[in-house]
Design a protein around this motif. Structure first.
Motif, short mmCIF file in Angstrom:
data_model
loop_
_atom_site.label_atom_id
_atom_site.label_comp_id
_atom_site.label_asym_id
_atom_site.label_seq_id
_atom_site.Cartn_x
_atom_site.Cartn_y
_atom_site.Cartn_z
N ASP A 14 0.73 -1.19 0.05
CA ASP A 14 -0.21 -0.06 0.12
C ASP A 14 0.93 1.32 -0.06
O ASP A 14 1.88 1.35 0.59
N LYS A 15 0.49 2.37 -0.65
CA LYS A 15 1.35 3.64 -0.67
C LYS A 15 1.68 3.98 0.72
O LYS A 15 2.47 4.64 0.92
N GLN A 16 0.61 3.82 1.75
CA GLN A 16 0.55 4.51 2.85
C GLN A 16 1.54 3.80 3.62
O GLN A 16 1.85 4.19 4.96
N GLY A 17 1.88 2.37 3.38
CA GLY A 17 2.61 1.70 4.07
C GLY A 17 2.28 0.93 5.24
O GLY A 17 2.82 -0.28 5.74
N VAL A 18 0.89 1.08 5.34
CA VAL A 18 0.08 0.21 6.42
C VAL A 18 -1.17 0.08 6.09
O VAL A 18 -1.78 0.83 5.51
N ILE A 19 -1.85 -1.06 6.56
CA ILE A 19 -3.30 -1.40 6.09
C ILE A 19 -3.96 -1.50 7.79
O ILE A 19 -3.42 -2.57 8.35
N HIS A 20 -4.98 -0.93 8.01
CA HIS A 20 -5.84 -1.20 9.20
C HIS A 20 -6.67 -2.39 9.02
O HIS A 20 -7.52 -2.49 7.90
N ILE A 21 -6.72 -3.32 9.74
CA ILE A 21 -7.51 -4.39 9.66
C ILE A 21 -8.40 -4.79 11.07
O ILE A 21 -7.79 -4.04 12.06
N ASN A 22 -9.26 -5.36 10.98
CA ASN A 22 -9.99 -5.48 12.43
C ASN A 22 -9.52 -6.92 12.98
O ASN A 22 -8.89 -7.77 12.27
N LYS A 23 -10.36 -7.32 14.19
CA LYS A 23 -9.81 -8.43 14.84
C LYS A 23 -10.23 -9.68 14.08
O LYS A 23 -9.27 -10.75 13.95
N GLN A 24 -11.47 -9.81 13.59
CA GLN A 24 -11.74 -10.93 12.51
C GLN A 24 -10.88 -11.04 11.45
O GLN A 24 -10.40 -12.13 11.14
#
Length: 114
Positions: free
Chosen positions: A79-89
């Motif tokens: 990803d361009k931002q370097g980080v991907i937010h994910i949830n616990k599931q």
């Protein structure tokens, strides 16, 4: 342990020789995020068969390491931002060898009334 804060995948590949100090520098300097927050930061190697999870807990860092003997993690593209937010599931799916976008899963419903 179960994450109490947000969960972030550090996109791309990471050198798994890095330990707590090296990984926390990536979080602070490259991602411009706080490694001392309640967030979990997950790193993956180039072959997608090793993961490291870094997070701060009260007075010290935890570093989990997982190595698959067979197979690969379904790691998302960089990803361009370097980080991907994910949830616990999604974290559970990732650790179980599933894709982050599991089409057969029930999706959360919001704004319902009785």
């Amino acid at each position: 342990m179960i994450p109490t804060g947000k969960v972030y995948l550090v996109s791309g590949s990471t050198d798994m020789r890095k330990s707590i100090d090296g990984l926390s520098i990536i979080v602070a300097d490259i991602l411009d995020m706080d490694p001392f927050s309640e967030s979990w930061f997950i790193f993956c190697n180039r072959n997608r068969d090793k993961l490291k999870i870094l997070f701060w807990d009260t007075n010290g860092f935890w570093l989990y390491y997982r190595r698959l003997e067979k197979g690969h993690f379904k790691w998302p593209k960089p990803d361009k931002q370097g980080v991907i937010h994910i949830n616990k599931q999604q974290l559970s799916w990732l650790l179980s060898g599933l894709s982050l976008n599991n089409p057969k899963a029930h999706h959360p419903l919001y704004g319902l009334e009785v």
